[in-house]
Design a protein around this motif. Sequence first.
Motif, short mmCIF file in Angstrom:
data_model
loop_
_atom_site.label_atom_id
_atom_site.label_comp_id
_atom_site.label_asym_id
_atom_site.label_seq_id
_atom_site.Cartn_x
_atom_site.Cartn_y
_atom_site.Cartn_z
N ASN A 134 32.99 49.05 44.95
CA ASN A 134 31.70 48.47 44.57
C ASN A 134 31.57 48.41 43.06
OD1 ASN A 134 29.12 47.44 44.87
ND2 ASN A 134 28.53 48.94 46.42
N ASN A 135 30.64 47.57 42.61
CA ASN A 135 30.46 47.39 41.17
C ASN A 135 30.18 48.72 40.47
OD1 ASN A 135 30.61 44.47 40.79
ND2 ASN A 135 28.80 44.39 42.10
N SER A 136 30.92 48.99 39.43
CA SER A 136 30.67 50.20 38.65
C SER A 136 31.23 50.04 37.24
CB SER A 136 31.29 51.43 39.31
OG SER A 136 32.70 51.32 39.39
N PHE A 137 30.48 50.61 36.29
CA PHE A 137 30.97 50.72 34.93
C PHE A 137 30.56 52.09 34.40
CE2 PHE A 137 30.26 50.58 30.34
CZ PHE A 137 31.57 50.34 29.94
N HIS A 138 31.54 52.86 33.98
CA HIS A 138 31.29 54.18 33.41
C HIS A 138 32.07 54.32 32.11
CE1 HIS A 138 29.58 55.82 37.23
NE2 HIS A 138 30.41 54.95 37.77
N ASP A 193 45.63 46.03 43.04
CA ASP A 193 44.20 45.72 43.11
C ASP A 193 43.35 46.86 42.57
OD1 ASP A 193 44.53 47.42 45.33
OD2 ASP A 193 44.47 45.75 46.75
N HIS A 194 43.97 48.01 42.26
CA HIS A 194 43.29 49.02 41.47
C HIS A 194 44.32 49.90 40.78
CE1 HIS A 194 43.02 52.72 44.37
NE2 HIS A 194 44.02 51.98 44.72
N ALA A 195 43.88 50.53 39.69
CA ALA A 195 44.83 51.26 38.86
C ALA A 195 44.12 52.40 38.13
CB ALA A 195 45.47 50.32 37.83
N HIS A 203 34.91 46.14 40.49
CA HIS A 203 34.03 45.31 41.32
C HIS A 203 34.75 45.02 42.63
CE1 HIS A 203 36.44 41.72 40.62
NE2 HIS A 203 36.26 41.79 39.31
N PRO A 204 34.04 44.50 43.65
CA PRO A 204 34.67 44.28 44.96
C PRO A 204 35.23 42.88 45.13
CG PRO A 204 32.30 44.04 45.16
CD PRO A 204 32.57 44.35 43.72
N GLY A 205 35.55 42.20 44.03
CA GLY A 205 35.98 40.81 44.12
C GLY A 205 37.22 40.58 44.95
N TYR A 253 41.22 37.00 50.34
CA TYR A 253 41.33 37.52 48.98
C TYR A 253 39.97 37.85 48.36
CZ TYR A 253 46.19 36.10 49.23
OH TYR A 253 47.51 35.96 49.61
N GLY A 254 38.90 37.83 49.17
CA GLY A 254 37.58 38.10 48.63
C GLY A 254 37.06 36.91 47.85
N ILE A 255 36.22 37.17 46.86
CA ILE A 255 35.64 36.07 46.09
C ILE A 255 36.56 35.61 44.97
CG2 ILE A 255 33.28 36.79 46.61
CD1 ILE A 255 33.11 37.92 43.76
N LEU A 256 37.62 36.36 44.71
CA LEU A 256 38.58 35.95 43.69
C LEU A 256 39.52 34.88 44.26
CD1 LEU A 256 39.57 39.40 42.14
CD2 LEU A 256 38.18 37.62 41.08
N PRO A 257 40.02 33.98 43.42
CA PRO A 257 40.99 33.00 43.93
C PRO A 257 42.29 33.69 44.33
CG PRO A 257 40.76 32.86 41.53
CD PRO A 257 39.69 33.79 42.00
N ALA A 258 42.96 33.13 45.33
CA ALA A 258 44.20 33.73 45.83
C ALA A 258 45.24 33.88 44.73
CB ALA A 258 44.75 32.88 46.98
N TYR A 259 45.25 32.94 43.78
CA TYR A 259 46.28 33.00 42.74
C TYR A 259 46.09 34.17 41.78
CZ TYR A 259 42.80 30.10 40.16
OH TYR A 259 41.67 29.59 39.58
#
Length: 330
Positions: free
Chosen positions: A240-244, A217-219, A153-155, A164-170
């Motif tokens: 962007n939001n994705s689930f596969h 932030d991605h792996a 997701h793009p959080g 930091y987007g919509i996620l909290p900085a921590y």
Amino acid sequence: MIRTALLSRWHVHADDYARQAASHPAIHIAAVWDEEETRGRSWAQELGVPFYAELEEVLADPDIDGVIVSAPTVMHYPILMQAARHGKHIFSEKVLALKVEEIDEIFHAATLSGSTLQLALKRLAEPYYVYAQSVLERGWLGKLTLLRCRLAHPGGVPREVSPYGILPAYFFDHGLCGGGALMDLGAHPICLVNRLGGRPQGVYARLEKVYGREVEDHAALIVDYEGGLLGIIEAGFVSNNSFHLELHGTEGVLLIENGAVRLRSVHEGGNQWMTVTELPAKLRSPLEQWADQVLHGTPPDITYDDMRMLTELNEAATASDREGRRISLR
């Protein structure tokens, strides 16, 4: 009735667990503790329950039967050990602990005290997973050769109002999280692929930092299982939001994308693509499984193996990325 204390509002899903608990007929929210007193007192006031400033005080309360843990990930191990030693039943945000040796200590403490343990792995209850498992059991895919699961997701994508987007900085503070997208969001694809593939034998991982933060932030992981089966696991906060979920075999393919399910098999439909519209019923949620186990001794669908292999793969993936090589899990 399970009189339950909520331990920390740190995680973004803490309110979700509180709502689920409040709506469950056999769970009563009786108290709140938080490592940040101001946040905890505010939450307790919202819920109309007492706030405990000291963790030991709430865990020593004989009227508290269980705890729901949404504290910083690095605090899971000490909190869960303390709760288990007090004989409290435990429902925890993922992961249970950062190291396999810590997991084993928690299991041991819970066994000695008779505590139950449950982890918030909600996707193992979804109808698409139940269907994927049934397709394998029926042999419609032949010999399974490749599994792929991606959840993103793009959080974590920066915005004008928040770097930091919509996620909290921590969520990007290594000292609190112990890991990034793989540790948090990646728990779901890791457990799905492990469930479908078996016990992992080794992993090669890349944990990347698109925005230069303390944690990835991605792996992406390549995991090998017995018999030549490969698993590809992807997790990210910056797309962007994705689930596969993909299952590829010698005699068929099952593709699941954001809830849409397609099957192609030599055993069904003349080896033509079919859209699957009827899926099995959803299994009990992790919180329902926890309550059933506490109250009735009903065995949960989510097991100690699921919890242990999740931490085992996270720990090995971190080592693989650091050392630039495949890490054996044999």
